[in-house]
Scaffold this active site. Structure first.
Site, mmCIF file in Angstrom:
data_model
loop_
_atom_site.group_PDB
_atom_site.id
_atom_site.type_symbol
_atom_site.label_atom_id
_atom_site.label_comp_id
_atom_site.label_asym_id
_atom_site.label_seq_id
_atom_site.Cartn_x
_atom_site.Cartn_y
_atom_site.Cartn_z
ATOM 1 N N GLY A 67 0.801 -1.042 0.043
ATOM 2 C CA GLY A 67 -0.027 -0.124 -0.103
ATOM 3 C C GLY A 67 0.818 1.275 0.016
ATOM 4 N N ASP A 68 1.963 1.347 0.809
ATOM 5 C CA ASP A 68 2.873 2.393 0.785
ATOM 6 C C ASP A 68 3.478 2.712 -0.710
ATOM 7 O OD1 ASP A 68 2.491 3.153 3.460
ATOM 8 O OD2 ASP A 68 4.209 1.963 3.906
#
Length: 410
Positions: free
Chosen positions: A180-181
C-alpha cells in the site's frame, strides 16, 4: 535565491524529464518519501527534511546493519538531507524562508497538523504562490477517518486489497512488504509530475493542494470490484492462487519441489498448453473451450493440470512450456533475481554510491527511455548531512546555524 540541489553530475540532456523541479520532502517513513524518490530518479532535486533527532521510523525498520538503516539508504536515494524542527518559531521562520526555493512540498502528517504549527495552506501560498503541496495520508483530508493514523496494512485491509489474498475458507493474507505504501508513492509521483506539466504550460498558474488518500490509491487499482458487485451481485473473495476471472491461472509445484506460476487464459494459449502436456483433446472438452467455460469448471481443469506437473521435474516442465510459448515463471526470490541472465543483461539491480559501504544494491530507475541514461543516485543522507550546504545557500551565517544547533532547531 535558488538552492544548489543537484545531487549527481551537472545538469545535461540526460538529467531526466523532471530536471529543474525542486522538492522539499518533509514526510516520514515510506509512502510519500517514495513518491519524492521516484521523482528524484527522473531528475528532480529533492531535499529530505527530518527532525534533528533523526526519529523517522524508517531509520528503525529492518534491515539494520552496524546500527545503520539500510532501508533508509535505498528508499531515500539521491536526496540531500537537512534537519529542522518546524514546530519551533525559529524553525518555522527558516522553513518559510526557504520555501520559495521549492516547487513541491511533500508531507504526510495527520490532517491539520501543519496548520497547528502555523504552516497552514494560506501561509505556505503567501510565501510561494506556485507551490504544489502534496498531502499524503491514510484516508484523505476530510471525512470521518481523516484524523486517523495511516499504516500500509490498515489501508490495504480497508481498500479491499487484502480481502483478495489468501485461500478460500482461510484468513485473508498480508504480503511481507507494505504494498500500500508503494502504490501510494506511485500515485504521489504521478500527481507531482502532472502538476509540473500544468505549471510549466501556464506561467500564471497558481499552486495547489493535492489530497492523496493511500486507501483510495490502492482501491483505484481494483476497477472491477464495484461494477461486478452492483451489476452481478458478486463479492470477490480470495481463491488461493487461482483467479475468479480467468483460467488456467494458478501456482503449481513440480516433482522436485519448485513452485511456478502459469497463465494460459486465452483460447490459443490454452490450446498450446494442452499440446505441450500431450493432451490436445482437453482443449476440445466442452467444459474448457472458452475462458468462461474454464472459470466455471476450474476445479475439473485443475484436477488434470496439477497432477501432470507434480509428476515431472521443473526442468522438464520448463522445456515443454518454453517449446510451446506458454507464459510461466518460477517464483523468484532475491537470489534468483540476482542470478537471472535477463536481469543481469538489463542491469535491473544497480549500485548506489554509499560513504559507509562503498556502494549498495538497489532496483534500477524505472522507466527506461531510449537514448537517455540517467545518473545513478547516491544512497539516502545521514541525519542533517547537508545542513551547511543547504542553509548556507540561504545566506544563514555560521553563527546563526550554531545558535540553531544549540537550541535543537536543526
Amino acid at each position: 535565491m535558488e538552492l544548489p540541489l543537484t545531487t549527481s553530475s551537472h545538469a545535461t540532456e540526460q538529467s531526466g524529464p523532471l530536471s529543474g523541479v525542486r522538492i522539499l520532502d518533509m514526510a516520514t517513513v515510506l509512502a510519500a518519501p517514495f513518491g519524492a524518490t521516484l521523482c528524484g530518479d527522473l531528475g528532480a532535486e529533492v531535499v529530505k527534511l527530518e527532525l534533528p533527532d533523526g526519529s523517522d521510523a524508517l531509520r528503525g525498520l529492518q534491515p539494520i546493519k552496524d546500527g545503520r538503516a539500510l532501508w533508509w539508504k535505498v528508499a531515500n536515494r539521491g536526496k540531500l538531507g537537512i534537519t529542522l524542527d518546524v514546530r519551533t518559531p525559529a524553525g518555522r521562520d527558516v522553513f518559510l524562508k526557504m520555501l520559495p526555493s521549492f516547487d513541491v512540498l511533500v508531507e504526510n502528517f495527520r490532517t491539520g497538523t501543519m496548520a497547528r504549527w502555523g504552516l497552514d495552506a494560506d501561509t505556505l501560498f503567501r510565501h510561494n504562490p506556485r507551490l504544489v503541496i502534496l498531502r499524503l495520508t491514510g484516508f484523505g483530508q476530510n471525512g470521518p477517518y481523516s484524523s486517523r493514523a495511516g499504516f500500509a496494512r490498515i489501508f490495504e485491509a480497508m481498500s479491499g486489497f487484502t480481502n483478495l489474498n489468501g485461500f478460500a475458507g482461510g484468513p485473508p493474507l498480508h504480503c511481507n512488504f507494505p504494498v500500500g505504501d508503494a502504490v501510494a508513492g506511485l500515485f504521489a509521483a504521478f500527481s507531482i509530475a502532472a502538476e509540473m506539466v500544468r505549471l510549466r504550460d501556464d506561467p500564471q498558474a497558481g499552486g495547489v493542494e493535492i489530497d492523496l488518500s493511500a486507501t483510495e490509491a490502492l482501491f483505484r487499482l481494483l476497477d472491477p470490484l464495484p461494477v461486478e458487485h452492483e451489476q452481478l451481485g458478486f463479492v470477490r473473495e480470495p481463491v488461493g492462487n487461482c483467479a475468479s476471472y480467468t483460467a488456467p491461472s494458478n501456482m503449481y509445484r513440480s516433482e522436485d519441489g519448485v513452485y511456478f506460476s502459469l497463465v494460459a487464459s486465452s483460447n490459443p494459449v490454452f490450446r498450446r498448453l494442452c499440446i505441450a502436456l500431450g493432451h490436445p483433446e482437453w482443449s476440445e472438452d466442452v467444459r474448457f473451450r472458452t475462458n468462461p467455460d474454464r472459470v466455471r469448471h476450474v476445479n475439473e481443469l485443475e484436477a488434470r493440470l496439477s497432477p501432470w506437473f507434480q509428476e515431472r521435474s521443473y526442468d522438464a516442465i520448463a522445456k515443454a512450456l518454453d517449446a510451446h510459448s506458454i507464459p510461466f515463471s518460477k517464483v523468484y526470490n532475491i537470489a534468483d533475481i540476482e542470478s537471472d541472465p535477463h536481469f543481469q543483461a538489463r542491469h535491473t539491480i544497480v549500485r548506489l554510491p554509499d560513504h559507509d559501504y562503498g556502494s549498495l544494491p538497489a532496483p534500477c530507475i524505472v522507466p527506461r527511455v531510449a537514448g537517455r541514461e540517467l545518473p545513478i543516485p547516491r544512497t539516502g543522507p545521514d541525519v542533517g548531512e547537508h545542513n551547511d550546504m543547504v542553509y548556507g545557500s540561504l545566506g544563514l551565517s555560521e553563527d546563526l546555524l550554531e545558535e540553531l544547533r544549540s537550541k535543537g532547531v536543526i
